[in-house]
Design a protein around this motif. Structure first.
Motif, PDB file in Angstrom:
ATOM      1  N   ASP A  88       0.432  -1.110   0.045  1.00 22.16           N
ATOM      2  CA  ASP A  88       0.127  -0.237  -0.240  1.00 22.16           C
ATOM      3  C   ASP A  88       0.753   1.365   0.093  1.00 22.16           C
ATOM      4  O   ASP A  88       2.012   1.061   0.450  1.00 22.16           O
ATOM      5  CB  ASP A  88      -1.148   0.091   0.484  1.00 22.16           C
ATOM      6  N   SER A 137      -7.443   2.900  -0.934  1.00 26.20           N
ATOM      7  CA  SER A 137      -6.004   2.711   0.120  1.00 26.20           C
ATOM      8  C   SER A 137      -5.205   2.772  -1.854  1.00 26.20           C
ATOM      9  O   SER A 137      -6.764   2.505  -2.662  1.00 26.20           O
ATOM     10  CB  SER A 137      -6.422   1.345   0.412  1.00 26.20           C
ATOM     11  N   GLU A 182      -2.784   0.369  -3.872  1.00 29.59           N
ATOM     12  CA  GLU A 182      -1.711  -0.368  -3.374  1.00 29.59           C
ATOM     13  C   GLU A 182      -0.766  -0.415  -5.235  1.00 29.59           C
ATOM     14  O   GLU A 182      -0.808  -0.183  -6.387  1.00 29.59           O
ATOM     15  CB  GLU A 182      -2.191  -1.877  -3.204  1.00 29.59           C
ATOM     16  N   ARG A 185      -8.229   1.778  -4.802  1.00 28.13           N
ATOM     17  CA  ARG A 185     -10.110   0.606  -4.065  1.00 28.13           C
ATOM     18  C   ARG A 185     -10.565   2.542  -3.137  1.00 28.13           C
ATOM     19  O   ARG A 185      -9.727   2.271  -2.134  1.00 28.13           O
ATOM     20  CB  ARG A 185      -9.201  -0.426  -3.345  1.00 28.13           C
ATOM     21  N   TRP A 203     -17.414  -2.213  -3.016  1.00 29.59           N
ATOM     22  CA  TRP A 203     -15.298  -1.302  -3.340  1.00 29.59           C
ATOM     23  C   TRP A 203     -15.525  -1.098  -4.797  1.00 29.59           C
ATOM     24  O   TRP A 203     -16.423  -1.728  -5.880  1.00 29.59           O
ATOM     25  CB  TRP A 203     -14.537  -2.555  -3.557  1.00 29.59           C
ATOM     26  N   ALA A 205      -4.562  -9.293  -6.960  1.00 29.55           N
ATOM     27  CA  ALA A 205      -4.776  -8.843  -5.302  1.00 29.55           C
ATOM     28  C   ALA A 205      -6.112  -8.371  -5.139  1.00 29.55           C
ATOM     29  O   ALA A 205      -6.200  -8.636  -3.790  1.00 29.55           O
ATOM     30  CB  ALA A 205      -3.847  -8.439  -4.727  1.00 29.55           C
ATOM     31  N   PHE A 206      -6.071  -7.732  -5.459  1.00 25.18           N
ATOM     32  CA  PHE A 206      -7.519  -6.997  -5.428  1.00 25.18           C
ATOM     33  C   PHE A 206      -8.698  -7.777  -5.174  1.00 25.18           C
ATOM     34  O   PHE A 206     -10.112  -7.775  -4.638  1.00 25.18           O
ATOM     35  CB  PHE A 206      -8.562  -5.361  -6.994  1.00 25.18           C
ATOM     36  N   CYS A 207      -8.707  -8.768  -6.364  1.00 25.00           N
ATOM     37  CA  CYS A 207      -9.918  -9.832  -6.350  1.00 25.00           C
ATOM     38  C   CYS A 207      -9.457 -10.714  -5.257  1.00 25.00           C
ATOM     39  O   CYS A 207     -10.761 -10.832  -4.739  1.00 25.00           O
ATOM     40  CB  CYS A 207      -9.979 -10.025  -7.925  1.00 25.00           C
ATOM     41  N   ARG A 241      -8.732  -9.520  -2.561  1.00 29.44           N
ATOM     42  CA  ARG A 241      -9.164  -9.075  -1.205  1.00 29.44           C
ATOM     43  C   ARG A 241     -11.025  -9.022  -0.926  1.00 29.44           C
ATOM     44  O   ARG A 241     -11.617  -8.936  -0.129  1.00 29.44           O
ATOM     45  CB  ARG A 241      -8.784  -7.776  -1.153  1.00 29.44           C
ATOM     46  N   MET A 242     -11.180  -8.235  -2.074  1.00 26.42           N
ATOM     47  CA  MET A 242     -12.997  -8.976  -2.681  1.00 26.42           C
ATOM     48  C   MET A 242     -13.212 -10.004  -2.223  1.00 26.42           C
ATOM     49  O   MET A 242     -14.468 -10.329  -1.505  1.00 26.42           O
ATOM     50  CB  MET A 242     -13.225  -8.844  -3.252  1.00 26.42           C
ATOM     51  N   LEU A 301     -12.399 -12.718  -0.421  1.00 24.76           N
ATOM     52  CA  LEU A 301     -11.942 -12.814   1.739  1.00 24.76           C
ATOM     53  C   LEU A 301     -13.031 -11.927   2.448  1.00 24.76           C
ATOM     54  O   LEU A 301     -13.917 -12.483   3.536  1.00 24.76           O
ATOM     55  CB  LEU A 301     -10.838 -11.845   1.637  1.00 24.76           C
ATOM     56  N   ALA A 302     -13.483 -10.973   1.126  1.00 23.40           N
ATOM     57  CA  ALA A 302     -14.409 -10.276   2.085  1.00 23.40           C
ATOM     58  C   ALA A 302     -15.862 -10.012   1.592  1.00 23.40           C
ATOM     59  O   ALA A 302     -16.641  -9.169   2.495  1.00 23.40           O
ATOM     60  CB  ALA A 302     -14.159  -8.047   2.117  1.00 23.40           C
TER      61      ALA A 302
END
Length: 197
Positions: A5, A59, A61, A75, A124, A147-149, A151-152, A154-155
């Protein structure tokens, strides 16, 4: 390649990456004109202001090679991506100082048209995503998008983006995004894409 980040200290370099990497996007040609060097400078100035807002509410990245920032992916969390009137007015003096009035009007028209397509459901917001032109096609954007996907996933969160480049549509579709709508903005084809979990 190292992903991390960005901090406030990274934002000037990040704006320069976007100015370079997104210089030839169709919307940027339409808004800022045909002079590539002038367009890159204008985009760098525009992104300096925009990235500060993204960093404060979300944030960014970055991808680094040998300590050099070569790509980034912004994001914004659910509810943070819409810009209110007060925030728009805050951008106005710097936009007018750096651009002729017709360009500022095109910026607001473009931003307003894209904002109207923003889903009302929680999501997001992905973007901007940019890679230095000399590093494009090497998988760096794919690494940031992956990496973004992740995170999505996971959340368990939906995601949304806009693009004005037809080549980007396939890029984002490979990551699970689907075109929600295609619409011309300032005469430029734009795609509005969502990714549901």
């Amino acid at each position: 390649m190292n992903l991390r980040d960005l901090t406030d200290d990274d934002l000037p370099a990040a704006a320069a990456v976007l100015g370079d990497g997104m210089r030839d996007n169709p919307m940027h040609l339409r808004v800022f004109g045909a002079d590539a060097e002038a367009r890159q400078r204008a985009l760098t100035r525009l992104f300096q202001a925009a990235l500060g807002r993204i960093r404060s509410g979300g944030s960014i990245e970055g991808a680094f090679e040998d300590g050099r920032l070569v790509a980034l992916c912004g994001r914004m969390p659910p509810g943070a991506c819409r810009i209110g009137l007060a925030q728009k007015l805050c951008f106005l003096p710097s936009l007018l100082a750096a651009n002729p009035l017709p360009t500022v009007l095109r910026i607001f028209s473009w931003a307003g048209a894209w904002a109207k397509e923003d889903p009302s459901t929680p999501h997001w917001h992905l973007g901007p995503v940019g890679v230095l032109r000399s590093y494009q096609g090497k998988g760096i954007g794919s690494a940031l998008l992956g990496a973004f996907c992740a995170r999505m996933d996971l959340a368990r969160s939906d995601a949304y983006l806009e693009t004005d480049k037809d080549v980007n549509v396939k890029f984002y579709e490979r990551a699970g995004f689907k075109v929600a709508q295609r619409k011309d903005v300032l005469g430029v084809p734009c795609w509005f894409m969502s990714r549901a979990v």
